[in-house]
Structure formats: structure tokens, C-alpha cells
Enzyme design. Structure first.
Site, short mmCIF file in Angstrom:
data_model
loop_
_atom_site.label_atom_id
_atom_site.label_comp_id
_atom_site.label_asym_id
_atom_site.label_seq_id
_atom_site.Cartn_x
_atom_site.Cartn_y
_atom_site.Cartn_z
N LYS A 75 -12.30 0.07 0.14
CA LYS A 75 -11.48 0.84 -0.82
C LYS A 75 -12.24 0.95 -2.14
CE LYS A 75 -7.33 -0.29 1.73
NZ LYS A 75 -7.36 0.86 2.62
N SER A 104 0.79 -1.23 0.00
CA SER A 104 0.00 0.00 0.00
C SER A 104 0.82 1.28 0.00
CB SER A 104 -0.96 -0.01 1.19
OG SER A 104 -0.25 -0.23 2.39
N HIS A 158 -5.82 -3.63 -1.99
CA HIS A 158 -5.66 -2.58 -3.02
C HIS A 158 -5.72 -3.14 -4.44
CE1 HIS A 158 -4.71 0.85 -0.39
NE2 HIS A 158 -4.22 -0.08 0.41
C1 LIG Z 1 -3.22 -3.97 2.58
C2 LIG Z 1 -4.36 -3.68 3.52
N1 LIG Z 1 -4.95 -4.69 4.18
C3 LIG Z 1 -5.97 -4.49 5.03
C4 LIG Z 1 -6.44 -3.21 5.27
C5 LIG Z 1 -7.55 -3.03 6.27
O1 LIG Z 1 -8.77 -2.90 5.63
P1 LIG Z 1 -10.02 -2.24 6.37
O2 LIG Z 1 -9.82 -0.77 6.35
O3 LIG Z 1 -11.20 -2.69 5.59
O4 LIG Z 1 -10.05 -2.78 7.77
C6 LIG Z 1 -5.88 -2.13 4.60
C7 LIG Z 1 -6.40 -0.77 4.84
O5 LIG Z 1 -5.71 0.20 4.88
C8 LIG Z 1 -4.80 -2.36 3.70
O6 LIG Z 1 -4.22 -1.36 3.04
#
Ligand SMILES: Cc1ncc(COP(=O)(O)O)c(C=O)c1O
Length: 401
Positions: free
Chosen positions: A247, A188, A216
Site C-alpha cells: 500500500k 479498510s 493502512h
Molecule cells: C487490513 C489489511 N490487511 C492485510 C491486507 C493484505 O495485504 P497484501 O495485499 O499485502 O497481501 C490488506 C489488503 O487489502 C488489508 O487491507
């Protein structure tokens, strides 16, 4: 142990230096309103602009009129027909046997790992995996966590060899330890991709399980946004796919897809599923509509990628370093943290909202502004943002011409 008075004193000190987020006073489309002014939204993960899509709003209104708002614990008294429909729709969209929906991507990662990995098992994890994966591994209390170098297949194989040795020692129940490789699909902060085909080959060679967090990649990669597994043509080869619904899907929630037996097991055993409430009716109805929109047409995903290509080319022509991203995540590297903060503040004065990313989110000396274009931007919107970057880039001498 610190005294109660010291405890609150420390909190006051922390509050004095805390970063205060900007308050958004509008919907989150190509623009959003902050301090009463519309600002170009240049850092949101609502990749497809579904956050302000009228079809989602209409679906929510219809569902609320029919079903109200709240739901309950899924296993006790809360599994609603909309939850079942959403899980079926997500499984179809991902070409998977089954899906389970939870209340966040974070929760989904915790459920995915903690439910199947115990103290005596083995997890092999990319060093730059998301915090929610790191926390999920901690929650499992697994003793053998082997961390491989970021995206480095040789390093991964070394860890697999180590795991093979460790696997010879049976667990207390007499079974061999389970071995799981876990990776983000898209990382990310840099927007680079996991080497999934190589990971799958190694997993087959060493006969271990695989898991990818496609937070993502969902709605972004693959045909019509079906994710990283589709992008690499690896359907059926990854055991556990985790996604977020916050997202590209622009609502909230998380989900896991995989073989029906695995998903049924999660529904029976996952603490995050058993001991936490389900998504509400509005969330679930909006998500059903979002999945429907993605299933109907590839238009939004194509528009997103056209915008990504244009933005990256223009930043490149100006001379910005945008790292080695392969996705819409576009880090504009400004290694000096203070300069990155100043750059973002100046962008804000130009009505462009793009936040700085600094330590500890990225290593020291790797600060950046993380720009994310979306399908809701027009070419004019992108040009406005690019012009602001060019002006401030020259002013702060990030650009030398
Ligand atoms: C790679 C990744 N996994 C998991 C999450 C967590 O997702 P959520 O915001 O739905 O809890 C994020 C959120 O920033 C993320 O970027």
C-alpha cells in the site's frame, strides 16, 4: 458430490455474473490510463505515490544489474543480503527489535497467527477484521475464537473475562492456553481506527498478547508514517505488528515486527516463511528505497494529510456523507448498491476512477464509493475529482442541492 460437468457449468454461470476489473495501461500515479484515456486515480492505496517514484525505479535497475532477479526459499538457499537489509531497515523504521519479511500482508497475517496459536489456544478478534486475519484464525484451527463488537471496548472486556475462564483448562501439553487479541489498526472499508490504547490497557489487565494489522496505517499514521503504534505512542506495548508493503510502500510483501525472540521464532517455525519463496531482487530493492525515503523526510506524509483534509472538507461542504473515517480512506456513502454502481460508472465517463464497494465487502445498505487521495495529487487534481462528484451527486440526487 457434484459431477465434473456440473462443476464447470457452475463456474460458467459464475463467470457470466462476475465483475470484470478495468485494465490499467500505465503506471499508477495521480492519473492512470484505462481504455486509452488518462483517468484521475481516486481509489488507490498507493498513499504516498511511491508506485511511480523515480528513486524506486532507479534502485530496482541498479539492483537488477548487480544481482539479477530471482531469489529462493529463505531457509534453504534464498536469504539474500537485500532481504537482511530490508528487515533491519523496517525494524529501525518501526522502532522494533526485529522484523521478518514475507511475500504479502495476507501471508504475514497467516504467519503471525498460525505459528503461535494452536487448536487449544484462544483468539479474541474484532468483528470487522480483514479477511486475511479471519483466514489466519481459521488456519490455526483454534477452537475458541471470541468475536467482539467492532471497536467496542466493553464487548472486548466481556470476551477477555470469558477467555480467563477458558484459560483455566490447560492444554494437552499441560500449559495454559495462549490468549491473543487481534485487530486491524485502520479498518479498510470505513477508515476508522482501532481503540489501541484501551486494547493495550485491557491486555495488560488480563495478561494477554496483542496483535495489530497496520496495513493502512503504515506510511500514513504516526511520525513520518511509522504507523498506528507510533500514532498512539505505544511502542513496545503491542506484541505483534503486521504491515503490508503493497500500500503506502507501493511494491509488494508483508512484514511482522516485534521482540527479537518472537521474530526469530517466526523465522524458525512459520510455514509461510519456510514453504514459500522470498521476495525477488527488484521488489526488495524497491522496498529498501521506499523505507529510506520515508526515513529521510516527512514531506510525503504531510502532503497526503493536507490532501485528505482538503478533500474531506470539500466533500463535507457539498453535503456528502463520508462516514466516520479518521484516515485517508474516505467512504462516500451511497447506501443503494445500484446507485453506487451507477455513480462510479458516471465518474468513469468523467475520467475519474473510483470503484463502488458493495455487499459482501460491506453490509447490505452500506454501499459506498471509497475515495482515497494520495500525496501524488495536486490541488487541481483534487478539485477535478470533487467537481465530478458534485455534478454526478446532483444528477443522481445523492446531493439534494
Ligand atoms: C487490513 C489489511 N490487511 C492485510 C491486507 C493484505 O495485504 P497484501 O495485499 O499485502 O497481501 C490488506 C489488503 O487489502 C488489508 O487491507
Amino acid at each position: 458430490m457434484s459431477k465434473r460437468s456440473d462443476f464447470y457449468k457452475k463456474l460458467d454461470e459464475a463467470a457470466a455474473s462476475a465483475k470484470i476489473p478495468r485494465i490499467i495501461e500505465s503506471g499508477e500515479g495521480a492519473y492512470l490510463t484505462i481504455d486509452g484515456r488518462p483517468r484521475l486515480n481516486f481509489c488507490s492505496s498507493h498513499y504516498l505515490g511511491l508506485s511511480v517514484n523515480p528513486r524506486l525505479a532507479k534502485a530496482v535497475k541498479g539492483a537488477v544489474d548487480k544481482f539479477g532477479i530471482g531469489t529462493g526459499y529463505r531457509t534453504l538457499a534464498g536469504t539474500h543480503i537485500l532481504h537482511v537489509e530490508l528487515e533491519k531497515a523496517l525494524a529501525r523504521f518501526k522502532s522494533a527489535e526485529a522484523a521478518i519479511v514475507l511475500t504479502g500482508g495476507y501471508m504475514a497475517n497467516c504467519a503471525a497467527i498460525q505459528t503461535i496459536i494452536g487448536k487449544e489456544d484462544i483468539v479474541i478478534s474484532d468483528e470487522l477484521n480483514h479477511a486475511s486475519i479471519i483466514d489466519a484464525i481459521r488456519l490455526s484451527q483454534v477452537k475458541n475464537k471470541l468475536i467482539y463488537e467492532h471497536r467496542n471496548v466493553l464487548s472486548l472486556e466481556e470476551k477477555l473475562k470469558e477467555a480467563e475462564e477458558l484459560r483455566n483448562t490447560p492444554r494437552a501439553d499441560g500449559e495454559a492456553p495462549t490468549v491473543l487479541i487481534v485487530t486491524d489498526g485502520v479498518f479498510s472499508m470505513d477508515g476508522d481506527l482501532a481503540p489501541l490504547p484501551e486494547i493495550v490497557s485491557l491486555a495488560e489487565k488480563y495478561d494477554v498478547l496483542t496483535m495489530v494489522d497496520d496495513a493502512h496505517g503504515e506510511g500514513v499514521l504516526g511520525k513520518g508514517g511509522r504507523g498506528i503504534v507510533d500514532h498512539f505512542g505505544l511502542h513496545g506495548k503491542i506484541d505483534i505488528e503486521v504491515g503490508t508493503l503493497s500500500k503506502a510502500f507501493s511494491v509488494m510483501g508483508g512484514f511482522i515486527t516485534g521482540k527479537k525472540s518472537l521474530i526469530d521464532y517466526y523465522k524458525q517455525k512459520s510455514r509461510q516463511f519456510l514453504f514459500s519463496n522470498a521476495l525477488t531482487i527488484p521488489d526488495t530493492a524497491a522496498l529498501l528505497e521506499a523505507v529510506k525515503i520515508l526515513g529521510e523526510s516527512e514531506e510525503l506524509v504531510k502532503k497526503l494529510w493536507d490532501n485528505v483534509k482538503y478533500l474531506k472538507e470539500e466533500f463535507g461542504k457539498l453535503g456528502f456523507d463520508t462516514g466516520h473515517s479518521e484516515t485517508p480512506i474516505t467512504p462516500v456513502m451511497i447506501p443503494d448498491e445500484d446507485k453506487a454502481r451507477e455513480f462510479s460508472a458516471k465518474l468513469f465517463e468523467e475520467d475519474v476512477f473510483a470503484t463502488p464497494i458493495v455487499f459482501p465487502m460491506v453490509p447490505k445498505g452500506k454501499a459506498r464509493i471509497r475515495v482515497i487521495p494520495s500525496a501524488s495529487h495536486s490541488k487541481e487534481d483534487l478539485d477535478r475529482g470533487i467537481a465530478a462528484f458534485a455534478k454526478i451527486g446532483r444528477e443522481l440526487r445523492v446531493l439534494l442541492q
